[in-house]
Every structure is written in C-alpha cells, then in structure tokens.
Design an enzyme around this catalytic site. Structure first.
Site, short mmCIF file in Angstrom:
data_model
loop_
_atom_site.label_atom_id
_atom_site.label_comp_id
_atom_site.label_asym_id
_atom_site.label_seq_id
_atom_site.Cartn_x
_atom_site.Cartn_y
_atom_site.Cartn_z
N TYR A 47 32.93 41.41 80.85
CA TYR A 47 33.33 41.94 79.53
C TYR A 47 34.81 42.32 79.54
CZ TYR A 47 28.45 41.97 77.95
OH TYR A 47 27.18 41.61 77.58
N ASN A 153 18.98 35.81 78.87
CA ASN A 153 19.04 34.45 78.31
C ASN A 153 18.19 33.46 79.09
OD1 ASN A 153 21.09 35.20 76.29
ND2 ASN A 153 22.40 35.50 78.07
N SER A 202 23.04 41.43 70.30
CA SER A 202 23.47 41.09 68.93
C SER A 202 22.33 41.23 67.93
CB SER A 202 24.09 39.69 68.87
OG SER A 202 25.32 39.66 69.55
N LEU A 204 22.31 42.73 65.24
CA LEU A 204 22.85 42.61 63.87
C LEU A 204 23.66 41.32 63.76
CD1 LEU A 204 23.99 46.34 63.51
CD2 LEU A 204 21.80 45.31 62.83
N GLY A 206 25.85 40.23 65.64
CA GLY A 206 27.28 40.45 65.91
C GLY A 206 28.06 40.84 64.68
N SER A 256 28.46 48.59 67.98
CA SER A 256 29.49 49.15 67.10
C SER A 256 30.22 50.31 67.76
CB SER A 256 28.85 49.63 65.80
OG SER A 256 29.83 50.25 64.99
N1 LIG Z 1 23.30 39.23 77.55
C1 LIG Z 1 24.17 38.57 76.83
O1 LIG Z 1 24.39 37.35 77.01
C2 LIG Z 1 24.92 39.31 75.75
C3 LIG Z 1 25.70 38.58 74.81
C4 LIG Z 1 26.36 39.31 73.82
C5 LIG Z 1 26.23 40.70 73.77
N2 LIG Z 1 25.49 41.37 74.71
C6 LIG Z 1 25.33 42.83 74.67
O2 LIG Z 1 24.85 43.20 73.39
C7 LIG Z 1 25.69 44.21 72.86
C8 LIG Z 1 25.66 44.16 71.37
O3 LIG Z 1 26.16 42.90 70.90
P1 LIG Z 1 26.96 42.88 69.52
O4 LIG Z 1 28.17 43.72 69.64
O5 LIG Z 1 27.12 41.47 69.12
O6 LIG Z 1 25.86 43.64 68.59
P2 LIG Z 1 25.67 43.86 67.07
O7 LIG Z 1 25.25 45.30 66.95
O8 LIG Z 1 24.79 42.80 66.53
O9 LIG Z 1 27.10 43.66 66.38
C9 LIG Z 1 28.09 44.64 66.46
C10 LIG Z 1 29.27 44.14 65.69
O10 LIG Z 1 28.94 44.13 64.29
C11 LIG Z 1 29.95 44.83 63.57
N3 LIG Z 1 29.41 45.45 62.38
C12 LIG Z 1 29.82 45.18 61.12
N4 LIG Z 1 29.14 45.91 60.23
C13 LIG Z 1 28.29 46.66 60.91
C14 LIG Z 1 27.32 47.61 60.51
N5 LIG Z 1 27.09 47.95 59.22
N6 LIG Z 1 26.60 48.20 61.49
C15 LIG Z 1 26.81 47.89 62.78
N7 LIG Z 1 27.73 46.98 63.21
C16 LIG Z 1 28.46 46.37 62.27
C17 LIG Z 1 30.49 45.83 64.58
O11 LIG Z 1 31.78 46.20 64.18
P3 LIG Z 1 32.21 47.77 64.15
O12 LIG Z 1 32.44 48.17 65.57
O13 LIG Z 1 33.43 47.75 63.32
O14 LIG Z 1 31.06 48.51 63.52
C18 LIG Z 1 30.49 45.02 65.86
O15 LIG Z 1 31.64 44.21 65.95
C19 LIG Z 1 27.05 43.95 73.50
O16 LIG Z 1 27.88 45.11 73.51
C20 LIG Z 1 26.64 43.58 74.89
O17 LIG Z 1 26.40 44.75 75.65
C21 LIG Z 1 24.83 40.69 75.68
#
Ligand SMILES: NC(=O)c1ccc[n+]([C@@H]2O[C@H](COP(=O)([O-])OP(=O)(O)OC[C@H]3O[C@@H](n4cnc5c(N)ncnc54)[C@H](OP(=O)(O)O)[C@@H]3O)[C@@H](O)[C@H]2O)c1
Length: 291
Positions: A47, A153, A202, A204, A206, A256
C-alpha cells in the site's frame, strides 16, 4: 491459540498515503475509528508503494499502549516494479517461504509492532506451494510473529487447497452492489459451510457507488436511495448493512478518511434488512428479478 477476533467493520489503510495527513492526523483517524468500534486495521506491504505501514506505525508510536487495543492485518505476495523494490523486473507474485518471512519482517518494522494479528496472501499465485507455505505459516506462528493466517481474492478451490494444509481465518474478497461475484461463484457458500467469515474489500465499490454515472449505476443508486430513505439511513449505511445481512457473516473493510463516513459505517451495525429490502437492492444490482 485464541480464535481471531476482528471488529464487525475493519478500517482499511490502502489510501492513507493519498490522505496527506500529518502523523497526528493519522493518529486522529485511528482513534476516531476506535471510538466507533473499528478496532481492526487492514494493511498490505504494497500500500502506498510500500509506504503505508510505516505511515501508520509512525502514528501508532505517538500513543504508547494503543497497539494492545487494536488488531493489525497485513498482506504479502505481490511484487511491484518500483524503486522501492529494485530487484523486480516484472510485476509478479511470490508466495515462497523466503519472501513471506521477509515481508512479515518489513511489515513488523513499518508498523512498529512485534506481531501481526492476521497475515493474508494477497492474490492467488500459480506457483503457490501449499506445503511450503503452510510450514512457513506455522513457523511464523511459533515465533509469535503472526497469530492467524488467511488469503485474499482466492477462488473457493484455491482456498480449499491451502485450508487443507493449515486452518485459514478468512478470504478477503471484493463485494458490493456493483460487484456481486462472491454471492454467486461459491465463495460465500464455502465461507458459510466452513464457518470462516469473509472480509469484504471495497464494500462501497471504492466510492463509485456514489459517483458512477452509467445508467445501471444511476438506477441502482436511485433504488438504494429509496430503500435507505425508508430505513432512515444513508446509501453508504445501507450498502454495508446489505453485505452484513449475509449468513456467512462478512466483515466489511471500509476505506474513507472522513468522520462522517465512519459514522455512516457504524450505523450499519444496527440495521438488519428484511429479505424484501435485501432483494430490492439485489434486483437493482443484478439488473433483473430473481427467477
Ligand atoms: N485484498 C485486496 O485485494 C484489497 C483491494 C482493495 C482494497 N482492499 C482493502 O479494502 C479497504 C477498503 O477499500 P476501498 O477504500 O476501496 O473501500 P470503499 O469503502 O468501498 O471506498 C472508499 C472510497 O470511497 C470514497 N467515498 C466517496 N463517498 C463516500 C461515502 N459517502 N462514504 C464512504 N466512502 C466514500 C472514499 O473517499 P473519502 O475518503 O473522501 O470518503 C474512499 O476513497 C482498503 O483500504 C484496503 O484495506 C483490499
């Protein structure tokens, strides 16, 4: 070994380098997550181009004692082409014992801790030798460096193989109303059969759940807005509650940096959807009625 205990929602640190926060602000985000009951934090070696674990560790060091109140998850197995890894000529996977051990040592150093609560193999590796990896996991466990192991995955068949050699604690997979695969490809059926709760990345989509502009996403958002409105919650809360309604007991990993989004996530732990509301979202997500 006590069973793995993650919080019902996990805070993901993938985007932390983009947040451009000071160490004090990063600590503030960790504490805000804790105050909302999110005691588990999700990392990976890669990361932020191999930088996020150290950013997190720097913040953790500002609050002695905090480590004992949280669970740290990290991952390894992806090798990126980057100045931080000059030996990598091509992006590839490496799940050899030597790489896994070296990556764990890096993670411990970056996070400034003596142990990981959970280590995941980030992606399925065609060269993964289940016996070699299981042996490596056992040694890391005996050394007290990693308490529990899992994968990310992996298909159900790939999970089955490694799980036959050493008990795995989770399969962290992508799922959201914009990504339904694990509901229908056997991943969640296996999780329920084995009693191994999946982690959901993800949840939401992403952020694209709120921003995607194609017709399908707009229609989904409209229906989710309607269901959420009737329940008196936000679309984000509904999306998480929709995942947590599944009987395999998924643990969403949110991403987020905003406190309001953390509040909306916490609200999801208090919502239990009726089957009809759940299927209203599924129908909009799948773009068809059930048969
Ligand atoms: N195992 C894997 O292969 C893998 C792959 C990807 C991710 N991950 C893990 O999963 C975690 C979460 O992934 P993700 O960040 O894609 O998750 P997510 O919660 O689906 O998306 C978060 C993103 O959405 C944005 N967002 C926009 N509006 C929002 C709202 N109303 N509420 C919440 N978020 C909003 C956030 O921006 P703001 O910060 O501006 O709110 C942030 O950039 C990562 O941090 C990582 O630890 C694992």
């Amino acid at each position: 070994m006590a069973a793995l205990q993650l919080s019902p929602i996990v805070a993901g640190a993938w985007r932390m380098a983009e947040w451009q926060m000071s160490p004090e602000q990063r600590l503030g985000w960790i504490q805000a997550s804790l105050e909302r009951g999110f005691t588990s934090f999700d990392h990976a070696d890669i990361y932020g181009g191999y930088s996020v674990e150290a950013l997190f560790g720097q913040a953790l060091a500002l609050a002695p004692g905090l480590r004992e109140r949280i669970q740290l998850v990290s991952k390894c197995g992806i090798q990126l082409v980057t100045p931080a890894r000059s030996g990598n000529a091509i992006k590839h996977y490496d799940t050899s014992a030597a790489h896994v051990r070296a990556s764990v040592e890096n993670s411990l150093k970056g996070l400034r801790t003596d142990r990981l609560d959970l280590l995941l193999i980030h992606r399925p590796d065609a060269l993964l030798d289940a016996d070699e990896l299981a042996h490596c996991f056992l040694q890391l466990q005996r050394d007290g460096k990693v308490l529990h192991f899992g994968v990310s995955n992996f298909t159900a068949a790939q999970f089955e193989l490694l799980h036959s050699r050493i008990p795995l604690a989770t399969n962290q997979v992508e799922c959201s109303p914009l990504h339904l695969d694990p509901l229908h490809d056997g991943t969640f059926d296996q999780a329920q059969r084995l009693g191994v709760a999946p982690m959901i990345w993800s949840p939401l989509a992403g952020g694209s759940l709120f921003t995607r502009q194609d017709e399908h996403a707009q229609k989904l958002r409209w229906i989710m807005g309607e269901v959420a409105g009737q329940l008196g919650v936000s679309i984000g809360t509904l999306a998480l509650a929709w995942l947590m309604r599944l009987p395999c007991m998924p643990v969403p990993v949110i991403g987020s940096h905003r406190l309001q989004a953390l509040d909306e996530a916490r609200a999801a732990t208090a919502v239990r959807l009726s089957a009809q509301d759940w299927y209203r979202v599924w129908t909009a997500a799948a773009g068809r009625e059930v048969a």
